[in-house]
Write a protein that holds these residues in place. Structure first.
Motif, PDB file in Angstrom:
ATOM      1  N   SER A 140      -0.943  11.963   6.383  1.00  0.00           N
ATOM      2  CA  SER A 140      -1.181  11.231   4.999  1.00  0.00           C
ATOM      3  C   SER A 140      -0.404  11.569   3.715  1.00  0.00           C
ATOM      4  O   SER A 140       0.469  11.074   2.799  1.00  0.00           O
ATOM      5  CB  SER A 140      -2.691  11.746   3.896  1.00  0.00           C
ATOM      6  N   LYS A 183      -3.892   8.055   1.851  1.00  0.00           N
ATOM      7  CA  LYS A 183      -5.177   8.348   2.018  1.00  0.00           C
ATOM      8  C   LYS A 183      -5.375   7.716   3.992  1.00  0.00           C
ATOM      9  O   LYS A 183      -6.204   6.812   3.574  1.00  0.00           O
ATOM     10  CB  LYS A 183      -5.623   8.421   1.433  1.00  0.00           C
ATOM     11  N   GLY A 229      -8.040  16.560  12.428  1.00  0.00           N
ATOM     12  CA  GLY A 229      -8.142  16.945  10.864  1.00  0.00           C
ATOM     13  C   GLY A 229      -6.570  17.430   9.907  1.00  0.00           C
ATOM     14  O   GLY A 229      -6.164  16.475   9.552  1.00  0.00           O
ATOM     15  N   ALA A 231      -4.442  13.732  10.214  1.00  0.00           N
ATOM     16  CA  ALA A 231      -4.589  12.848   9.121  1.00  0.00           C
ATOM     17  C   ALA A 231      -4.102  13.236   8.081  1.00  0.00           C
ATOM     18  O   ALA A 231      -3.547  12.941   7.441  1.00  0.00           O
ATOM     19  CB  ALA A 231      -5.563  12.686   8.922  1.00  0.00           C
ATOM     20  N   LYS A 274     -12.799   1.899  10.431  1.00  0.00           N
ATOM     21  CA  LYS A 274     -15.016   1.713  10.639  1.00  0.00           C
ATOM     22  C   LYS A 274     -15.554   1.630  11.765  1.00  0.00           C
ATOM     23  O   LYS A 274     -16.160   2.292  12.688  1.00  0.00           O
ATOM     24  CB  LYS A 274     -15.842   1.850   9.082  1.00  0.00           C
ATOM     25  N   HIS A 291      -6.948   8.106   7.721  1.00  0.00           N
ATOM     26  CA  HIS A 291      -8.255   8.749   9.036  1.00  0.00           C
ATOM     27  C   HIS A 291      -7.644   8.839  10.058  1.00  0.00           C
ATOM     28  O   HIS A 291      -7.147   7.715  10.133  1.00  0.00           O
ATOM     29  CB  HIS A 291      -9.696   7.899   8.527  1.00  0.00           C
ATOM     30  N   CYS A 292      -8.337   9.543  11.112  1.00  0.00           N
ATOM     31  CA  CYS A 292      -8.059   9.701  12.232  1.00  0.00           C
ATOM     32  C   CYS A 292      -9.460   9.609  13.310  1.00  0.00           C
ATOM     33  O   CYS A 292     -10.585   9.899  12.576  1.00  0.00           O
ATOM     34  CB  CYS A 292      -7.417  10.820  12.501  1.00  0.00           C
ATOM     35  N   GLU A 293      -9.021   8.593  14.030  1.00  0.00           N
ATOM     36  CA  GLU A 293     -10.114   8.242  15.039  1.00  0.00           C
ATOM     37  C   GLU A 293      -9.394   9.085  16.355  1.00  0.00           C
ATOM     38  O   GLU A 293      -8.669   8.259  17.043  1.00  0.00           O
ATOM     39  CB  GLU A 293     -11.300   7.373  15.494  1.00  0.00           C
ATOM     40  N   THR A 328     -13.134  18.890  11.534  1.00  0.00           N
ATOM     41  CA  THR A 328     -11.755  18.465  11.224  1.00  0.00           C
ATOM     42  C   THR A 328     -11.850  18.150   9.656  1.00  0.00           C
ATOM     43  O   THR A 328     -10.979  18.157   9.044  1.00  0.00           O
ATOM     44  CB  THR A 328     -12.782  16.521  10.599  1.00  0.00           C
ATOM     45  N   LYS A 375      -7.536  19.165   8.163  1.00  0.00           N
ATOM     46  CA  LYS A 375      -7.029  18.532   6.832  1.00  0.00           C
ATOM     47  C   LYS A 375      -6.651  20.255   6.512  1.00  0.00           C
ATOM     48  O   LYS A 375      -5.108  19.960   6.237  1.00  0.00           O
ATOM     49  CB  LYS A 375      -8.078  17.836   6.205  1.00  0.00           C
ATOM     50  N   LYS A 419      -9.277   4.204   6.428  1.00  0.00           N
ATOM     51  CA  LYS A 419     -10.556   4.370   7.213  1.00  0.00           C
ATOM     52  C   LYS A 419     -10.974   3.218   7.071  1.00  0.00           C
ATOM     53  O   LYS A 419     -12.145   3.418   8.031  1.00  0.00           O
ATOM     54  CB  LYS A 419     -11.203   6.215   6.093  1.00  0.00           C
TER      55      LYS A 419
END
Length: 221
Positions: free
Chosen positions: A164, A170, A157, A160, A197, A172-174, A69, A73, A193
């Motif tokens: 961003s 900023k 990555g 994200a 969670k 996040h990526c799931e 990841t 990024k 992020k």
């Protein structure tokens, strides 16, 4: 009344900068591959990508995903800068000034022309603070270990970092759906992020992508 002279003198609309027949240029004799701006491109063989997954798994175990990841990024940041610079030079305006439809079409063609598969961006949940990305035929996931867990770490990555910089947040990526687990596509959720969670726990509980999106939106409501 239509100004005929203006129509005659008007510049024709420019086509998609990343159309493969003009974007990719090569010299078979010297084994060179370049884009239309003259920047060198490299081809990544499957054996190299498979070796990367294998080596990181051997050295880092469950930490391999974190390393991949992070690589994604770094890759995604460079990818965004080149994307933004080349489009600004071509269209004469920053990508933030592009119409959303124009931007999405250009981004999708860029992703495809670089050999990353097919990507689609769903902005249905944007007002709730989320962007969903769909990737089909990922060359990276295809080379990753199959049947173990979601393996789209590099794309997570990249996405994200790219979005961003595009949004100024900023993100996040799931990943919720993966071709490595037999699915027909890969699905990624982009957001802050803190808001993402719970996704990992919901996946462990067996919730599907649609249910996770519903839970995330309900959480924001």
């Amino acid at each position: 009344m239509i100004d005929v002279n203006a129509l005659i003198n008007a510049q024709p609309p420019k086509g998609n900068y990343f159309a493969p027949d003009v974007y990719l240029q090569g010299d078979n004799e010297f084994g060179l591959l370049e884009n239309r701006s003259g920047a060198r491109l490299i081809a990544l063989p499957d054996t190299l990508i498979k070796g990367l997954f294998s080596a990181l798994d051997s050295e880092l175990g469950i930490g391999a995903g974190v390393a991949l990841t992070a690589c994604g990024k770094t890759w995604g940041s460079a990818f965004y800068k080149r994307f933004a610079d080349e489009l600004q030079e071509y269209y004469g305006k920053p990508i933030q000034a592009m119409a959303m439809v124009e931007f999405l079409q250009t981004f999708k063609q860029c992703w495809k022309s670089h050999g990353y598969g097919l990507v689609d961006i769903d902005l249905k949940y944007y007002q709730n603070g989320f962007i969903v990305a769909e990737v089909i035929n990922s060359p990276f996931v295809a080379c990753a270990p199959q049947g173990k867990s979601p393996m789209g770490f590099l794309e997570a990555g990249m996405l994200a970092a790219f979005f961003s910089q595009l949004t100024g947040e900023k993100l996040h990526c799931e990943q919720t759906v993966c071709e490595s687990l037999g699915a027909e596509k890969n699905l990624f959720i982009l957001g802050l992020k803190e808001r993402l969670k719970p996704v990992s726990a919901w996946l462990t509980e067996g919730h599907d992508h649609a249910t996770i999106m519903e839970l995330l939106c309900r959480q924001q409501g």
